[in-house]
Design a protein around this motif. Structure first.
Motif, PDB file in Angstrom:
ATOM      1  N   TRP A  37      -3.052  13.177  -0.842  1.00 35.34           N
ATOM      2  CA  TRP A  37      -4.519  13.154  -0.907  1.00 35.34           C
ATOM      3  C   TRP A  37      -5.011  11.768  -1.302  1.00 35.34           C
ATOM      4  CZ3 TRP A  37      -8.021  13.028  -5.202  1.00 35.34           C
ATOM      5  CH2 TRP A  37      -9.348  13.287  -4.852  1.00 35.34           C
ATOM      6  N   MET A  38      -4.317  11.132  -2.250  1.00 35.31           N
ATOM      7  CA  MET A  38      -4.676   9.773  -2.659  1.00 35.31           C
ATOM      8  C   MET A  38      -4.482   8.792  -1.501  1.00 35.31           C
ATOM      9  SD  MET A  38      -5.820  10.045  -5.683  1.00 35.31           S
ATOM     10  CE  MET A  38      -5.891   8.392  -6.274  1.00 35.31           C
ATOM     11  N   GLU A  39      -3.459   8.996  -0.679  1.00 30.09           N
ATOM     12  CA  GLU A  39      -3.252   8.141   0.494  1.00 30.09           C
ATOM     13  C   GLU A  39      -4.400   8.293   1.480  1.00 30.09           C
ATOM     14  OE1 GLU A  39       0.601   9.372   1.801  1.00 30.09           O
ATOM     15  OE2 GLU A  39       1.628   7.887   0.542  1.00 30.09           O
ATOM     16  N   GLN A  40      -4.928   9.514   1.608  1.00 28.97           N
ATOM     17  CA  GLN A  40      -6.092   9.725   2.480  1.00 28.97           C
ATOM     18  C   GLN A  40      -7.305   8.979   1.930  1.00 28.97           C
ATOM     19  OE1 GLN A  40      -6.864  13.885   2.951  1.00 28.97           O
ATOM     20  NE2 GLN A  40      -4.878  14.304   3.900  1.00 28.97           N
ATOM     21  N   LEU A  41      -7.504   9.018   0.629  1.00 24.90           N
ATOM     22  CA  LEU A  41      -8.619   8.295   0.027  1.00 24.90           C
ATOM     23  C   LEU A  41      -8.461   6.795   0.194  1.00 24.90           C
ATOM     24  CD1 LEU A  41      -9.235  10.210  -3.336  1.00 24.90           C
ATOM     25  CD2 LEU A  41     -10.644  10.233  -1.284  1.00 24.90           C
ATOM     26  N   ASP A  42      -7.230   6.340   0.185  1.00 16.72           N
ATOM     27  CA  ASP A  42      -6.947   4.912   0.319  1.00 16.72           C
ATOM     28  C   ASP A  42      -7.359   4.379   1.688  1.00 16.72           C
ATOM     29  OD1 ASP A  42      -6.124   2.665  -0.994  1.00 16.72           O
ATOM     30  OD2 ASP A  42      -4.029   2.841  -0.340  1.00 16.72           O
ATOM     31  N   GLU A  43      -7.454   5.265   2.672  1.00 12.44           N
ATOM     32  CA  GLU A  43      -7.831   4.857   4.020  1.00 12.44           C
ATOM     33  C   GLU A  43      -9.336   4.612   4.161  1.00 12.44           C
ATOM     34  OE1 GLU A  43      -6.371   7.915   6.564  1.00 12.44           O
ATOM     35  OE2 GLU A  43      -4.268   7.543   6.038  1.00 12.44           O
ATOM     36  N   LEU A  44     -10.140   5.056   3.209  1.00 13.68           N
ATOM     37  CA  LEU A  44     -11.599   4.888   3.288  1.00 13.68           C
ATOM     38  C   LEU A  44     -11.990   3.431   3.121  1.00 13.68           C
ATOM     39  CD1 LEU A  44     -12.789   7.907   1.122  1.00 13.68           C
ATOM     40  CD2 LEU A  44     -12.849   7.715   3.605  1.00 13.68           C
ATOM     41  N   ASP A  45     -13.035   3.043   3.856  1.00  7.24           N
ATOM     42  CA  ASP A  45     -13.565   1.691   3.752  1.00  7.24           C
ATOM     43  C   ASP A  45     -14.580   1.644   2.606  1.00  7.24           C
ATOM     44  OD1 ASP A  45     -14.309  -0.920   4.173  1.00  7.24           O
ATOM     45  OD2 ASP A  45     -15.732  -0.406   5.780  1.00  7.24           O
ATOM     46  N   THR A  46     -14.248   0.919   1.556  1.00  9.08           N
ATOM     47  CA  THR A  46     -15.128   0.831   0.380  1.00  9.08           C
ATOM     48  C   THR A  46     -15.622  -0.594   0.143  1.00  9.08           C
ATOM     49  OG1 THR A  46     -13.218   0.519  -1.045  1.00  9.08           O
ATOM     50  CG2 THR A  46     -14.003   2.783  -0.772  1.00  9.08           C
TER      51      THR A  46
END
Length: 95
Positions: A37-46
């Protein structure tokens, strides 16, 4: 991300947890789920998102300090196991 038993034991040691052998498999599965789940969040452009320093914009929201009804000293001391008329008496704890 895959976590092996050695990593699980290191994490448990750092967290001061005792992990029983029968708890290893569910914990490994749970940790892998969280990390994926953290890896999925890491893919977000922030790039345009400002860092969050506080959850709320409220500052020191407190109630008014108002004097209210209080228990008279004599009534408070009525059921005290030991008192001297003004204060509760307690056993000495510091020499």
């Amino acid at each position: 991300m895959q976590i092996d038993k050695d990593t699980l034991h290191k994490i448990a040691h750092l967290a001061r947890l005792e992990v029983k052998p029968e708890e290893e498999a569910p914990l490994l599965k749970s940790l892998e789920s969280v990390l994926s789940w953290m890896e999925q969040l890491d893919e977000l452009d922030t790039t345009d998102v400002a860092p969050l320093t506080h959850i709320s914009a409220e500052i020191n929201v407190m109630r008014e300090d108002v004097v209210g009804n209080h228990l008279p000293r004599e009534q408070a001391l009525v059921n005290a196991p030991s008192q001297d008329g003004t204060y509760f008496r307690v056993p000495k704890v510091i020499e």
